[in-house]
Design an enzyme around this catalytic site. Structure first.
Site, PDB file in Angstrom:
ATOM      1  N   CYS A 156       0.817  -1.209   0.000  1.00  0.00           N
ATOM      2  CA  CYS A 156       0.000   0.000   0.000  1.00  0.00           C
ATOM      3  C   CYS A 156       0.850   1.258   0.000  1.00  0.00           C
ATOM      4  O   CYS A 156       2.000   1.246   0.438  1.00  0.00           O
ATOM      5  CB  CYS A 156      -0.862   0.029   1.260  1.00  0.00           C
TER       6      CYS A 156
ATOM      7  N   ARG B  16       4.570   0.487  -6.146  1.00  0.00           N
ATOM      8  CA  ARG B  16       4.637  -0.359  -4.950  1.00  0.00           C
ATOM      9  C   ARG B  16       3.716  -1.572  -5.070  1.00  0.00           C
ATOM     10  O   ARG B  16       3.838  -2.511  -4.286  1.00  0.00           O
ATOM     11  CB  ARG B  16       4.246   0.465  -3.715  1.00  0.00           C
TER      12      ARG B  16
ATOM     13  N   TRP C  15      -3.016  -2.557  -1.418  1.00  0.00           N
ATOM     14  CA  TRP C  15      -2.628  -3.915  -1.830  1.00  0.00           C
ATOM     15  C   TRP C  15      -3.320  -4.840  -0.834  1.00  0.00           C
ATOM     16  O   TRP C  15      -2.978  -4.859   0.351  1.00  0.00           O
ATOM     17  CB  TRP C  15      -1.109  -4.046  -1.757  1.00  0.00           C
TER      18      TRP C  15
ATOM     19  N   ASN D  60      -1.429   1.805   6.026  1.00  0.00           N
ATOM     20  CA  ASN D  60      -0.538   0.732   5.544  1.00  0.00           C
ATOM     21  C   ASN D  60      -0.214  -0.168   6.730  1.00  0.00           C
ATOM     22  O   ASN D  60       0.056   0.334   7.824  1.00  0.00           O
ATOM     23  CB  ASN D  60       0.798   1.306   5.040  1.00  0.00           C
ATOM     24  N   GLY D  61      -0.170  -1.474   6.494  1.00  0.00           N
ATOM     25  CA  GLY D  61       0.189  -2.394   7.579  1.00  0.00           C
ATOM     26  C   GLY D  61      -0.963  -3.323   7.904  1.00  0.00           C
ATOM     27  O   GLY D  61      -1.929  -3.435   7.136  1.00  0.00           O
TER      28      GLY D  61
ATOM     29  N   GLU E 228      18.058 -16.795  -9.492  1.00  0.00           N
ATOM     30  CA  GLU E 228      17.542 -15.439  -9.654  1.00  0.00           C
ATOM     31  C   GLU E 228      16.829 -15.298 -10.999  1.00  0.00           C
ATOM     32  O   GLU E 228      15.768 -14.674 -11.083  1.00  0.00           O
ATOM     33  CB  GLU E 228      18.691 -14.429  -9.509  1.00  0.00           C
TER      34      GLU E 228
ATOM     35  N   LYS F 283      12.935 -14.069 -11.694  1.00  0.00           N
ATOM     36  CA  LYS F 283      12.618 -12.929 -12.555  1.00  0.00           C
ATOM     37  C   LYS F 283      11.622 -13.335 -13.630  1.00  0.00           C
ATOM     38  O   LYS F 283      10.684 -12.610 -13.911  1.00  0.00           O
ATOM     39  CB  LYS F 283      13.919 -12.421 -13.170  1.00  0.00           C
TER      40      LYS F 283
ATOM     41  N   GLU G  29       8.175 -13.906 -12.083  1.00  0.00           N
ATOM     42  CA  GLU G  29       7.621 -12.669 -11.558  1.00  0.00           C
ATOM     43  C   GLU G  29       7.005 -11.799 -12.655  1.00  0.00           C
ATOM     44  O   GLU G  29       5.889 -11.308 -12.499  1.00  0.00           O
ATOM     45  CB  GLU G  29       8.773 -11.926 -10.870  1.00  0.00           C
TER      46      GLU G  29
ATOM     47  N   HIS H 211      17.921 -36.561 -10.388  1.00  0.00           N
ATOM     48  CA  HIS H 211      17.448 -37.191  -9.145  1.00  0.00           C
ATOM     49  C   HIS H 211      15.942 -37.004  -8.964  1.00  0.00           C
ATOM     50  O   HIS H 211      15.448 -37.086  -7.841  1.00  0.00           O
ATOM     51  CB  HIS H 211      18.235 -36.648  -7.954  1.00  0.00           C
TER      52      HIS H 211
ATOM     53  N   LYS I  52       6.098  -3.836  -4.416  1.00  0.00           N
ATOM     54  CA  LYS I  52       7.517  -3.513  -4.457  1.00  0.00           C
ATOM     55  C   LYS I  52       8.167  -3.710  -3.099  1.00  0.00           C
ATOM     56  O   LYS I  52       9.181  -4.364  -2.960  1.00  0.00           O
ATOM     57  CB  LYS I  52       7.698  -2.077  -4.953  1.00  0.00           C
TER      58      LYS I  52
HETATM   59  O1  M6R Z   1      13.358  -4.362  -0.678  1.00  0.00           O
HETATM   60  P1  M6R Z   1      13.965  -5.730  -0.500  1.00  0.00           P
HETATM   61  O2  M6R Z   1      15.228  -5.881  -1.260  1.00  0.00           O
HETATM   62  O3  M6R Z   1      14.107  -6.128   0.922  1.00  0.00           O
HETATM   63  O4  M6R Z   1      12.911  -6.708  -1.162  1.00  0.00           O
HETATM   64  C1  M6R Z   1      13.087  -8.088  -1.075  1.00  0.00           C
HETATM   65  C2  M6R Z   1      12.189  -8.809  -2.051  1.00  0.00           C
HETATM   66  O5  M6R Z   1      10.846  -8.555  -1.774  1.00  0.00           O
HETATM   67  C3  M6R Z   1      12.469  -8.389  -3.502  1.00  0.00           C
HETATM   68  O6  M6R Z   1      13.816  -8.573  -3.837  1.00  0.00           O
HETATM   69  C4  M6R Z   1      11.602  -9.188  -4.475  1.00  0.00           C
HETATM   70  O7  M6R Z   1      11.954 -10.533  -4.454  1.00  0.00           O
HETATM   71  C5  M6R Z   1      11.722  -8.606  -5.873  1.00  0.00           C
HETATM   72  N1  M6R Z   1      10.485  -8.015  -6.277  1.00  0.00           N
HETATM   73  C6  M6R Z   1      12.062  -9.593  -6.910  1.00  0.00           C
HETATM   74  O8  M6R Z   1      12.317  -8.982  -8.140  1.00  0.00           O
END
Ligand code: M6R
Length: 613
Positions: free
Chosen positions: A2, A27, A78, A102-103, A487, A491, A494, A510, A608
């Site tokens: 949020c 965000r 969110w 937020n929260g 990674e 990506k 995501e 395996h 985000k």
């Molecule tokens: O702000 P942060 O680096 O702590 O965030 C950690 C993860 O939420 C963040 O890296 C997330 O995995 C990314 N959106 C991936 O691209």
């Protein structure tokens, strides 16, 4: 997650709120809303599910005369409690008070029972509405005093919150309070703002203060007063954001994600150059970190989430290799509830772009409670993780707006590699000349390899085109290349919504190799020459079962022969090539997402900065 924006003062509130909500879009959100005082000092609340455009369309139906306003609050939600509908969108409240939040309010059920007994009923499924009505209840009990009402509510609310509130008989005033969720107060010439982060108010001011834990603020025009938890007005330090307005704009690129990938060489230079002396030795002097202390640790624990944790894998590889210190990489959301054996002899390194990730923050607090010395690697200056750590090293990547983390990962990985070299020197494992050679690779050759990769447009397109319409794919590698594959896999999932699994190439047989069918795409990362022959064997095993192999390797006839497609990598950065490979994989993921028409910068269901558990 949020986002909150609010303004009071000289600027037309609706323009500020709309602009702020747009700036907070990155965000992640699924509904939006605003509440503002109109020319008659009445509060009008407008909300819509879905994109901000839907909210704007609703606002367009309101006569202009009703929209003259100089004070209001806005929110991008969110969803956590209740579906992403208009009914659940913020602001929440009644004709006396409206809040944005937020929260998560953890005791909202108990509070709603108490409030129901007092005659309140609820229109939404949200914890926020409960908080708003609790504030209203206190407001009535406290003689319509907003500060007392908020202080009373604060004593009853459990969980995390950043709250912005307006009260109907306090036209022109905004109130704010927070616990475990960030909120800043922007300071303008004749106006002030509340915001979840600086990007929302950059067009108006770069000066801001951070609202502290359990503090309450009152804003009216340019006048801002902050009260501590005992109700005393307190002095706050004014900070100045270093980011400029343009850095938070797309600057001609179609998406923030691709803009941020192109910024990687520059972000690397900004992050590494100040930490490397003219004779190419790592130099962390004058920084708030203790390389000696880190180098003398028996063990290092790295904790983070998502992509930041994957940068932790790269860090593990180089710290173990160069500084010979064993490193555990822990998922922060697991570590926070674990009974981990950890004490004052351990060094803990926390990695976070935003510096606000709730799970990472909780893992940091656990480590500190157990006596460990915590160093954080953070991109957002002054963020909660940075402030709560014993030591902090900043990455200077600039604002990362796209939900998918790209440039932050590259600079985190490179900075941690430099730190590994500094520790190695401290422990006298590598000689000065060996370290200088490696530091030169990081500083000069890594950015140049990345620039080369940024030009591989045709190869990137062709790789992405092959799998963009597939349901599943695999990313495999060995050693550090496996970490790069992990990674890459995140990506791709995501941003392109293609199911992807990362595997250590030798582990496929395996069990997982049973999933390989004719045409199943497998991306193979191969930079590590020590296991080159092994990976060739793994490719053969996969190819003979029908896998469509897309290899990423420095020029290599044999790998090319056993692959369906090979993307030839540059090799100047040597051991650090896996960091440059991340750029290539980010570009491939981006291209696949664009080909599929996905919402690249705001992928579905994601936020985000994950400031709730
Ligand atoms: O702000 P942060 O680096 O702590 O965030 C950690 C993860 O939420 C963040 O890296 C997330 O995995 C990314 N959106 C991936 O691209």
């Amino acid at each position: 997650m949020c986002g909150i924006i609010g303004c009071t003062g000289a600027f037309p509130a609706l323009d500020v709120l709309r602009g702020g909500l747009r700036a907070l879009e990155y965000r992640g959100y699924d509904s939006a809303g605003i509440a503002f005082f109109n020319a008659d000092s009445d509060i009008l609340t407008v909300k819509a599910s879905g994109k901000i455009k839907n909210l704007e369309d609703k606002l367009d139906t309101i006569p202009d005369s009703e929209k003259i306003s100089f004070c209001g609050i806005g929110h991008t939600r969110w969803a956590t409690h209740g579906e992403p509908t208009e009914r659940n969108a913020h602001p929440h409240g009644n004709d006396r008070v409206q809040i944005v939040h937020n929260g998560i309010i953890e005791n909202y059920r108990e509070l709603s029972v108490m409030l129901s007994r007092e005659g309140y009923s609820f229109k939404s499924e949200t914890d926020t509405e409960v908080a708003s009505l609790l504030i209203d209840f206190s407001y009535k009990k406290q003689g319509n005093d907003p500060l007392k009402a908020l202080a009373k509510a604060r004593s009853q609310l459990e969980g995390s919150y950043a709250i912005g509130a307006v009260f109907s008989d306090r036209a022109g005033e905004i109130y704010a309070m927070r616990r475990d969720n960030p909120l800043i107060i922007g300071l303008g010439e004749s106006e002030s703002f509340i915001a979840s982060d600086i990007t929302a108010i950059l067009p108006y001011t770069r000066k801001y203060i951070r609202l502290g834990e359990n503090e309450i603020a009152r804003l009216s025009g340019k006048n801002v007063t902050v009260f501590d938890e005992y109700g005393n007005a307190c002095e706050k330090q004014t900070e100045t954001a270093l980011w400029d307005v343009d850095s938070a704009k797309k600057g001609g690129y179609p998406h923030f994600m691709i803009k941020e990938i192109y910024e990687e060489p520059d972000a690397l230079a900004k992050t590494l150059a100040p930490r490397i002396s003219s004779d190419l030795l790592p130099n962390f002097e004058g920084e708030n970190i203790d390389v000696k202390r880190l180098a003398s640790s028996k063990r290092i624990i790295i904790t983070a989430c998502g992509t930041a944790m994957h940068a932790g894998f790269i860090a593990k590889y180089f710290i173990e290799k160069y500084a010979r210190i064993p490193v555990n990489v822990e998922i922060a959301s697991e570590m926070r509830y674990s009974d981990m054996i950890i004490d004052e002899n351990d060094a803990v390194i926390v990695i976070s772009q935003s510096g606000e990730t709730a799970d990472t923050l909780a893992a940091l607090r656990l480590a500190k409670n157990k006596g460990a010395f915590v160093t954080s690697v953070v991109n957002v200056v002054g963020s909660t993780i940075a402030r709560e750590s014993d030591a902090v090293i900043y990455t200077w990547a600039g604002p990362e707006i796209a939900v998918a983390s790209t440039k932050a990962y590259v600079v985190q990985s490179a900075l941690m590699s430099l730190l590994a070299l500094a520790m190695s020197l401290e422990k006298k494992i590598l000689t000065e000349s060996e370290v200088k050679a490696l530091t030169g690779k990081l500083l000069h050759d890594l950015p140049s390899d990345i620039k080369y990769i940024l030009d591989m447009r045709d190869e990137i397109y062709s790789a992405a085109q092959y799998f963009a319409d597939k349901k599943d794919l695999f990313c495999v590698g060995r050693g550090i290349d496996y970490f790069a594959a992990v990674e890459a896999s995140l990506k791709i999932k995501e941003v392109s919504y293609i199911h992807s699994e990362a595997y250590a190439a030798g582990e496929m047989k395996h069990g997982t190799i049973s999933l390989i069918e004719n045409g199943t795409p497998v991306i193979v990362v191969s930079t590590d020459k020590n296991v080159r022959q092994k990976i060739v064997g793994n490719i053969r095993e996969l190819a003979s079962r029908g896998a469509y192999i897309i290899s990423l390797s420095t020029p290599d006839r044999e790998i090319s022969d056993v692959s369906d497609k090979m993307l030839s990598l540059p090799s100047e950065s040597g051991e650090f090539l896996p960091i440059a490979v991340a750029t290539l994989l980010q570009m491939i993921a981006y291209r696949a997402a664009v080909l599929k028409g996905c919402d690249v910068d705001c992928p579905r269901n994601l936020a985000k900065s994950v400031t709730v558990e």
